[in-house]
Design an enzyme around this catalytic site. Structure first.
Site, short mmCIF file in Angstrom:
data_model
loop_
_atom_site.label_atom_id
_atom_site.label_comp_id
_atom_site.label_asym_id
_atom_site.label_seq_id
_atom_site.Cartn_x
_atom_site.Cartn_y
_atom_site.Cartn_z
N SER B 21 42.60 46.18 41.82
CA SER B 21 41.53 45.35 41.29
C SER B 21 41.97 44.81 39.94
CB SER B 21 40.29 46.23 41.12
OG SER B 21 39.18 45.58 41.63
N CYS B 22 41.22 43.86 39.43
CA CYS B 22 41.51 43.25 38.13
C CYS B 22 41.79 44.32 37.08
CB CYS B 22 40.30 42.43 37.68
SG CYS B 22 40.44 41.72 36.04
N PRO B 23 42.84 44.28 36.30
CA PRO B 23 43.85 43.23 36.24
C PRO B 23 45.12 43.54 37.04
CG PRO B 23 44.06 44.60 34.30
CD PRO B 23 43.04 45.27 35.20
N GLY B 24 45.01 44.38 38.05
CA GLY B 24 46.18 44.82 38.83
C GLY B 24 47.08 43.72 39.33
N ASP B 48 41.97 41.40 46.17
CA ASP B 48 40.91 41.10 45.21
C ASP B 48 40.74 39.58 45.12
OD1 ASP B 48 39.13 41.11 43.06
OD2 ASP B 48 40.75 41.15 41.60
#
Lengths: 158, 84
Positions: B21-24, B48
């Site tokens: 998920s953000c910021p992944g 995502d």
């Protein structure tokens, strides 16, 4: 690479606000920015070790030290804390949604070279010593932060 | 770029950010782009949906060329050409 700089003040010791600060910091670093995070007052609790060597403190500093959360695992939510159940539920949802944990985000920020600076004055007020906080911090005053902020295009107070 | 053009691109590196998920996904893109030569193409796999907006923003900031996205069964394939 078009490198710009961002500074983030983390004043809050709330779990959700710390999470937002570290997500923004990691995102900015991934976009090639220099990032400096300035931790002051309750935000210092995010950097506390869960176990730290004992210290001689004044009565009030001891009260602060005992009552404040020791590290990212002990922070409360700014809303719907429900006496500590809120953060546990939020962590569960975050795992389900594959959102990185706060601990992982802190580790990633360090890997990415996010500079973390701690306000020495508020450490003194809250009775926190350097070995109660995680390693690799700079201990500074407001002038250092202002100098960093002058170079930054974005500055957030969280 | 059209769907056909995207699907037939010569990809020199695939970065798998599925499940993050953000910021992944942009962290993964940052790590991956260094393994791609200038002029070559990196494909980022993500689940995502925010990545569809985030990766173009990342590419613009970093000075790379965002080519487009293909969506297959909830998985996004995003293509970036390294320019510098």
């Amino acid at each position: 690479m078009d490198t710009t700089k961002k500074t983030i003040i983390l004043f809050s010791g709330d779990f959700d606000k710390a999470l937002a600060a570290f997500i923004i910091a990691n995102g900015a670093a991934a976009m090639g920015d220099d990032v400096t995070m300035f931790f002051t007052f309750w935000g210092l609790n995010v950097l506390r070790k869960s176990v730290a060597p004992p210290h001689k403190k004044s009565f009030l500093q001891g009260m602060f030290g005992g009552m404040m959360p020791k590290g990212p695992g002990k922070l409360g939510l700014s809303k719907m804390n429900f006496a500590g159940i809120g953060p546990k539920l939020m962590r569960r949802v975050m795992r389900q949604q594959n959102v990185s944990s706060l601990e992982e985000l802190i580790a990633t920020a360090r890997e990415q070279g996010v500079k973390m600076i701690a306000c020495k004055m508020s450490m003194d007020v809250l009775g926190l010593s350097e070995d109660e906080l995680i390693d690799g911090l700079d201990y500074v005053g407001v002038a250092t932060y202002l100098g960093e902020a002058d170079e930054a295009g974005v500055n957030l107070f969280i | 770029m059209s769907v056909v053009e995207l699907a037939t691109l010569q990809v020199s590196k695939t970065v798998d950010a599925r499940g993050t998920s953000c910021p992944g996904p942009i962290l993964a893109a940052k790590k991956g782009i260094v393994d791609v030569k200038v002029g070559e193409i990196m494909m980022v796999l993500a689940t995502d949906s925010g990545t569809k907006k985030d990766l173009p923003a990342w590419a613009k900031k970093m000075g790379h060329d965002y080519l487009g996205v293909l969506e297959e069964g909830g998985i996004f394939k995003l293509y970036v050409k390294r320019l510098k």
